[in-house]
Design a protein around this motif. Sequence first.
Motif, short mmCIF file in Angstrom:
data_model
loop_
_atom_site.label_atom_id
_atom_site.label_comp_id
_atom_site.label_asym_id
_atom_site.label_seq_id
_atom_site.Cartn_x
_atom_site.Cartn_y
_atom_site.Cartn_z
N ILE A 67 43.54 27.38 54.71
CA ILE A 67 42.84 28.61 54.36
C ILE A 67 41.75 28.83 55.40
N LYS A 68 41.74 30.01 56.01
CA LYS A 68 40.92 30.20 57.20
C LYS A 68 39.82 31.23 56.98
N GLY A 69 39.16 31.15 55.82
CA GLY A 69 38.07 32.08 55.57
C GLY A 69 38.55 33.22 54.69
N VAL A 70 38.54 32.98 53.38
CA VAL A 70 39.00 33.99 52.43
C VAL A 70 37.84 34.42 51.55
N SER A 71 37.66 35.72 51.38
CA SER A 71 36.62 36.25 50.50
C SER A 71 37.21 37.31 49.59
N PHE A 72 36.89 37.22 48.32
CA PHE A 72 37.20 38.31 47.39
C PHE A 72 36.39 38.08 46.13
N ASP A 73 36.29 39.07 45.28
CA ASP A 73 35.61 38.83 44.01
C ASP A 73 36.38 39.54 42.91
N MET A 74 36.07 39.17 41.69
CA MET A 74 36.75 39.85 40.59
C MET A 74 35.87 39.98 39.36
N ASP A 75 36.14 41.05 38.59
CA ASP A 75 35.39 41.32 37.37
C ASP A 75 36.08 40.65 36.19
N CYS A 76 35.34 40.59 35.08
CA CYS A 76 35.95 40.16 33.82
C CYS A 76 37.11 41.08 33.48
N LYS A 77 38.13 40.51 32.88
CA LYS A 77 39.31 41.25 32.42
C LYS A 77 40.18 41.77 33.55
N GLU A 78 39.80 41.48 34.78
CA GLU A 78 40.63 41.94 35.89
C GLU A 78 41.86 41.03 36.03
N GLY B 254 43.25 41.13 27.27
CA GLY B 254 42.03 41.19 28.07
C GLY B 254 41.68 39.91 28.79
N MET B 255 42.62 38.99 28.90
CA MET B 255 42.35 37.76 29.63
C MET B 255 42.20 38.05 31.12
N THR B 256 41.16 37.46 31.74
CA THR B 256 41.02 37.57 33.18
C THR B 256 41.99 36.59 33.82
N MET B 257 42.78 37.03 34.76
CA MET B 257 43.74 36.08 35.34
C MET B 257 44.04 36.30 36.82
#
Lengths: 253, 214
Positions: free
Chosen positions: A28-39, A197-200
């Motif tokens: 893995i060569k530099g991965v960025s992301f984010d996520m909200d609840c229920k996403e 509504g599970m975040t997964m």
Amino acid sequence: MAGDMMMSQGKLLVVDDVHKSFGSLEVIKGVSFDMDCKERLVLMGPSGSGKSTLVRCINWIEPPSAGRITFDGKLVESGKYDIRRLREDIGMVFQQFNVFPHLTALQNVALGPLVVKKTTRKEAEAEAMELLAKVGLAHRADYKPGQMSGGEQQRVAIARALAMHPKLMLFDEPTSSIDVELIHEVLDVMVKLADEGMTMIVVTHEMGFAKEVADRVIFMDQGLIIESGSPSRVFEHPQQERTLSFLSKVLLA
Amino acid sequence: MLKWSIIFDNLPFLLAGAWTTLSLTVVSMIFATVAGLLVGLMNMFGGRVIGAITRVYIEAVRGTPALLLILIVYYALPRIGLNLPMFPAAAVSLAVCYAAYIAEVFRSAVESIPKGQSEAAFSLGMNQAQALRHVILPQTFRRVLPPLANEFAALIKDTSLVAFISMEDLLFKAKIIGARTYNVFSPYIGAAIIYLIMTTPVMQWSRNLEKKVE
């Protein structure tokens, strides 16, 4: 800096420039992301693209070599206590099921709460029974994994992860080792979870599942995110040549 | 010349020796199994220093004769003030020796459990000790029984080494009869038969277990 802080407010998971190497091989060569609840996030990409490793970095089964992961507002650090707590809050479903063969389905599901949360046996087993019913396996409560099909074992594994009341569920190719005619059993359970509504985060090649469930598809290749967006955008109008060539292979398969 | 009468006339005497052999085996085996499990776990999970210390112990014991260990404990340790009576000295030496072998039995059993099992345990939030106790060790139990039974059979035979410190086990009793009757052939054959009666069922049991595990 202040902007960054604002951005990550309310995010359940923030993955920031994560790297992972095995020896001299950087997967893995530099991965960025984010996520909200229920996403609901689906991770796709050719084998060796690093998607499984990325998912395993999130609950520290593979500690990242570099980068920062923030979960539920807390920066995850390699002090042992934090990692253990993190894992209580993140459920994981493996490609090979990894159910415990010496225990019955019921015992598999009850073990986490019993050992980690110190729940009473009665409570743990009552809830395990409810969870087995939820994944359609109440009638298999006293069966051992050796007596169950792959689809059933994987559903036990899902129930086992749910028993810890996770805030996030990670699915690492959950249907790749299951006979084709049984895959839908597992996908149905996952769709049900998503509806609740599970975040997964799901690593999968199941396009139908991604279209039905995913809020966002992330496409990885050679250790990097090369494309992300809504399923309709990524599947119908891929921006990258590599996405397109991968999708055509998956569709032909 | 083999004279059955010598064996039968001295049977109670031989059986008394067999009883010593058997009780020494059982006592040593219990201590060796507990110690072997602990040493094996320390070797695998104790970290670098404890791992290295236990490795040195395992290799040192495996590389020296068990008889030497018995002689050291019974004859040499008293010189530095550590005086053990005969039976405990024999049991301690054999346990120290077999714990090293049994540690390796446990190590290979734990290593034969797929990595996904501990990963699944960790993913539920278990620590190393919880994963071992609830997930890994219960699965190794069936796998260690056949090799443990084998070690038990080997230990029955190795207890004969205590004849060197004049402990009256089965072999030593046979030697006494030989000296008394001027017939060494008969008591030794008698002892061999009694050893076989003790070891054969254990080895057969081990084979049956192996089949079941497969």
